[in-house]
Motif scaffolding. Structure first.
Motif, PDB file in Angstrom:
ATOM      1  N   SER A 146      19.770  -0.996  18.443  1.00 30.81           N
ATOM      2  CA  SER A 146      19.244  -2.296  17.840  1.00 30.81           C
ATOM      3  C   SER A 146      19.008  -3.056  18.851  1.00 30.81           C
ATOM      4  N   LEU A 147      19.989  -3.164  19.907  1.00 29.29           N
ATOM      5  CA  LEU A 147      19.829  -4.038  21.128  1.00 29.29           C
ATOM      6  C   LEU A 147      18.931  -3.464  22.196  1.00 29.29           C
ATOM      7  N   LEU A 148      18.696  -2.290  22.066  1.00 24.92           N
ATOM      8  CA  LEU A 148      17.801  -1.537  23.075  1.00 24.92           C
ATOM      9  C   LEU A 148      16.617  -1.873  22.649  1.00 24.92           C
ATOM     10  N   PHE A 149      16.222  -1.709  21.080  1.00 27.93           N
ATOM     11  CA  PHE A 149      14.925  -2.078  20.785  1.00 27.93           C
ATOM     12  C   PHE A 149      14.538  -3.451  21.147  1.00 27.93           C
ATOM     13  N   ALA A 150      15.427  -4.493  20.843  1.00 27.64           N
ATOM     14  CA  ALA A 150      15.140  -5.824  21.285  1.00 27.64           C
ATOM     15  C   ALA A 150      14.877  -6.195  22.759  1.00 27.64           C
ATOM     16  N   GLN A 151      15.724  -5.311  23.501  1.00 28.26           N
ATOM     17  CA  GLN A 151      15.382  -5.468  24.925  1.00 28.26           C
ATOM     18  C   GLN A 151      14.024  -5.035  25.273  1.00 28.26           C
ATOM     19  N   ALA A 152      13.556  -4.027  24.554  1.00 25.42           N
ATOM     20  CA  ALA A 152      11.893  -3.408  24.526  1.00 25.42           C
ATOM     21  C   ALA A 152      10.879  -4.374  24.303  1.00 25.42           C
ATOM     22  N   VAL A 153      11.128  -5.213  23.797  1.00 25.59           N
ATOM     23  CA  VAL A 153      10.145  -6.196  23.171  1.00 25.59           C
ATOM     24  C   VAL A 153       9.713  -7.427  24.620  1.00 25.59           C
ATOM     25  N   ARG A 187      21.925 -12.541  28.687  1.00 30.13           N
ATOM     26  CA  ARG A 187      21.182 -13.793  28.657  1.00 30.13           C
ATOM     27  C   ARG A 187      22.473 -14.283  27.462  1.00 30.13           C
ATOM     28  N   PRO A 188      22.984 -15.624  27.671  1.00 35.28           N
ATOM     29  CA  PRO A 188      23.953 -16.276  27.084  1.00 35.28           C
ATOM     30  C   PRO A 188      23.389 -16.769  25.733  1.00 35.28           C
ATOM     31  N   GLU A 189      22.019 -17.256  25.816  1.00 35.87           N
ATOM     32  CA  GLU A 189      21.505 -17.804  24.811  1.00 35.87           C
ATOM     33  C   GLU A 189      21.168 -16.665  23.545  1.00 35.87           C
ATOM     34  N   LEU A 190      21.294 -15.450  24.033  1.00 33.61           N
ATOM     35  CA  LEU A 190      20.912 -14.599  22.939  1.00 33.61           C
ATOM     36  C   LEU A 190      22.003 -13.880  22.204  1.00 33.61           C
ATOM     37  N   LEU A 191      23.110 -14.336  22.514  1.00 33.18           N
ATOM     38  CA  LEU A 191      24.263 -13.690  21.899  1.00 33.18           C
ATOM     39  C   LEU A 191      24.300 -13.743  20.166  1.00 33.18           C
ATOM     40  N   PRO A 192      23.988 -15.069  19.963  1.00 36.62           N
ATOM     41  CA  PRO A 192      23.748 -14.889  18.390  1.00 36.62           C
ATOM     42  C   PRO A 192      22.633 -13.830  17.797  1.00 36.62           C
ATOM     43  N   THR A 243      16.851  -9.990  10.327  1.00 34.02           N
ATOM     44  CA  THR A 243      16.797 -10.012  11.562  1.00 34.02           C
ATOM     45  C   THR A 243      16.092  -8.541  12.031  1.00 34.02           C
ATOM     46  N   LEU A 244      16.561  -7.659  11.623  1.00 31.39           N
ATOM     47  CA  LEU A 244      16.068  -6.293  11.866  1.00 31.39           C
ATOM     48  C   LEU A 244      14.679  -6.211  11.315  1.00 31.39           C
ATOM     49  N   GLU A 245      14.431  -6.858  10.144  1.00 29.30           N
ATOM     50  CA  GLU A 245      12.867  -6.764   9.931  1.00 29.30           C
ATOM     51  C   GLU A 245      12.171  -7.352  10.627  1.00 29.30           C
ATOM     52  N   ARG A 246      12.609  -8.664  11.251  1.00 24.48           N
ATOM     53  CA  ARG A 246      11.602  -9.416  12.332  1.00 24.48           C
ATOM     54  C   ARG A 246      11.483  -8.507  13.279  1.00 24.48           C
ATOM     55  N   LEU A 247      12.315  -7.854  13.972  1.00 23.74           N
ATOM     56  CA  LEU A 247      12.221  -7.157  15.217  1.00 23.74           C
ATOM     57  C   LEU A 247      11.512  -5.989  14.920  1.00 23.74           C
ATOM     58  N   ILE A 248      11.351  -5.445  13.819  1.00 23.77           N
ATOM     59  CA  ILE A 248      10.590  -4.150  13.354  1.00 23.77           C
ATOM     60  C   ILE A 248       9.227  -4.584  13.435  1.00 23.77           C
ATOM     61  N   ARG A 280       0.543  -7.953  20.262  1.00 27.42           N
ATOM     62  CA  ARG A 280       1.484  -8.938  20.937  1.00 27.42           C
ATOM     63  C   ARG A 280       1.912  -8.313  22.295  1.00 27.42           C
ATOM     64  N   ASP A 281       2.012  -9.186  23.255  1.00 27.69           N
ATOM     65  CA  ASP A 281       2.112  -8.829  24.570  1.00 27.69           C
ATOM     66  C   ASP A 281       3.847  -8.859  24.853  1.00 27.69           C
ATOM     67  N   LEU A 282       4.211  -7.969  25.817  1.00 28.03           N
ATOM     68  CA  LEU A 282       5.745  -7.917  25.937  1.00 28.03           C
ATOM     69  C   LEU A 282       5.952  -9.178  26.613  1.00 28.03           C
ATOM     70  N   SER A 283       6.933  -9.657  26.284  1.00 29.69           N
ATOM     71  CA  SER A 283       7.499 -11.105  27.050  1.00 29.69           C
ATOM     72  C   SER A 283       8.927 -11.423  26.435  1.00 29.69           C
ATOM     73  N   ASP A 284       9.747 -11.900  27.419  1.00 24.66           N
ATOM     74  CA  ASP A 284      11.041 -12.238  27.345  1.00 24.66           C
ATOM     75  C   ASP A 284      11.256 -13.304  26.133  1.00 24.66           C
ATOM     76  N   ASN A 285      10.095 -14.242  26.189  1.00 25.35           N
ATOM     77  CA  ASN A 285      10.095 -15.231  25.268  1.00 25.35           C
ATOM     78  C   ASN A 285      10.193 -14.547  23.602  1.00 25.35           C
ATOM     79  N   ASN A 286       9.575 -13.306  23.421  1.00 23.95           N
ATOM     80  CA  ASN A 286       9.794 -12.788  22.181  1.00 23.95           C
ATOM     81  C   ASN A 286      11.074 -12.730  21.582  1.00 23.95           C
ATOM     82  N   LEU A 287      12.252 -12.519  22.358  1.00 23.78           N
ATOM     83  CA  LEU A 287      13.481 -12.607  22.095  1.00 23.78           C
ATOM     84  C   LEU A 287      13.820 -13.902  21.542  1.00 23.78           C
ATOM     85  N   THR A 288      13.481 -14.925  22.424  1.00 21.81           N
ATOM     86  CA  THR A 288      13.687 -16.244  21.809  1.00 21.81           C
ATOM     87  C   THR A 288      13.079 -16.721  20.608  1.00 21.81           C
ATOM     88  N   GLU A 289      11.936 -16.106  20.449  1.00 20.77           N
ATOM     89  CA  GLU A 289      11.230 -16.352  19.163  1.00 20.77           C
ATOM     90  C   GLU A 289      11.824 -15.448  17.954  1.00 20.77           C
TER      91      GLU A 289
END
Length: 339
Positions: A193-200, A211-216, A310-315, A326-335
């Motif tokens: 699930s963490l790798l799927f998140a990295q992929a966005v 990224r420390p802010e993404l620990l939650p 959280t899983l549903e939002r990532l999917i 949607r474009d690939l962006s590191d801001n997707n993870l913050t969202e």
């Protein structure tokens, strides 16, 4: 004489694994659906090239498209994308000997689908975490070694499992066998699930996890899957820095931080910097395995009265990227974290 082997799916995983067996003198036949890839493997002037820093090699072996294959095999290693499991199993079934078996070299819980088609008594599970990428016809990049485990889906320790372990150790000397393969498969789903998140986003695995802010977010994603696994009666197993006990009920922020640091340390030196999911979205522009890996977990959770928001939002986000909305962006993870 050792058993002949059929590797169905000669991409990142099947190609890397099968090439090691060929080099060791094993009788290996490859099947793949990409004509140019099949032609390259069987071409005596080209062959299958495994590139990268880990174990480069070039091997030649018989290779066929599914419709051109003839004969039966007792030992078939299945290494197709999860969403192609059913189609591949129905195509390989006529080539599986009566006393043969299929070993899943896949991510997700594909063993369940395989067992429905070929029979549970002819299905063996495996967990893999090594890093490889299909680069193009005749070339696979082997980026890093990692955990490899095999086990019968009913937990028995059998002679044929020893044979599979011998095959796997030809490729990965530290491969092991287990009487609880499901614990590893669910552990990989939580880590996955963490790798799927990295992929966005665009950062590589190590940089993204760090990224420390993404620990939650990491705690929420992995925690939801660990919780569902436990509801299913499975205690997920850790590997390569990932500690399931650090996530979900009982997991602390400090434990999660330590596990993330260990995963970063494991991934940082690897030549494979981005997940296969990221390559599907960013490079190959094709559907990912999200509907076969993560989406079923949401359904299993509902069966137990557990939600996985959280899983549903990532999917949903991955679906948007797949559909070019949607474009690939590191801001997707913050969202994802803020929702």
């Amino acid at each position: 004489m050792s058993e002949s082997i059929l590797v169905w799916g000669a991409g990142a995983i099947g190609g890397t694994f099968g090439a090691a067996l060929v080099r060791a003198g094993r009788d290996v036949t490859f099947v793949d659906v990409v004509p140019e890839h099949v032609e390259a493997i069987r071409d005596p002037e080209r062959g299958l090239r495994i590139t990268g820093p880990v174990d480069p090699m070039v091997v030649k072996a018989p290779a066929f498209l599914p419709e051109g294959l003839k004969g039966t095999w007792k030992r078939i290693y299945l290494a197709v994308k999860a969403q192609h499991t059913e189609q591949a199993c129905r195509a390989l079934l006529p080539h599986l000997a009566e006393d043969g078996f299929v070993v899943s070299l896949q991510n997700g819980l594909c063993e369940k689908t395989i067992a429905e088609i070929v029979g549970p008594d002819r299905t063996i599970g495996a967990f893999i975490n090594f890093g490889a990428d299909w680069i193009g016809p005749g070339e696979v990049h082997f980026g890093n070694r990692a955990a490899v485990v095999t086990g019968e889906i009913d937990g028995r320790m059998t002679p044929r499992l020893n044979d599979v372990l011998e095959d796997l150790r030809t490729f990965e000397p530290d491969a092991i066998q287990t009487d609880d393969i499901w614990s590893y498969l669910w552990g990989k789903l939580a880590y996955g699930s963490l790798l799927f998140a990295q992929a966005v986003g665009n950062l590589g695995i190590a940089d993204c996890l760090e990224r420390p802010e993404l620990l939650p977010l990491w705690r929420e994603l992995a925690g939801e899957i660990v919780t569902v696994a436990r509801a299913e009666g499975v205690e997920p197993r850790g590997f390569n820095g990932f500690d399931p006990n650090a996530f979900g009920k009982g997991g602390t922020e400090e434990a999660a931080k330590a596990s993330v640091a260990a995963m970063v340390a494991f991934n940082r030196p690897n030549a494979k910097t981005h997940s296969g999911v990221w390559r599907d979205l960013a490079i190959r522009k094709r559907r990912t395995e999200v509907d076969m890996q993560l989406l079923p977990i949401v359904g299993v959770g509902r069966k137990h009265g557990l939600s996985c928001p959280t899983l549903e939002r990532l999917i949903a986000m991955i679906h948007e990227i797949e559909q070019n909305r949607r474009d690939l962006s590191d801001n997707n993870l913050t969202e994802l974290l803020k929702q």
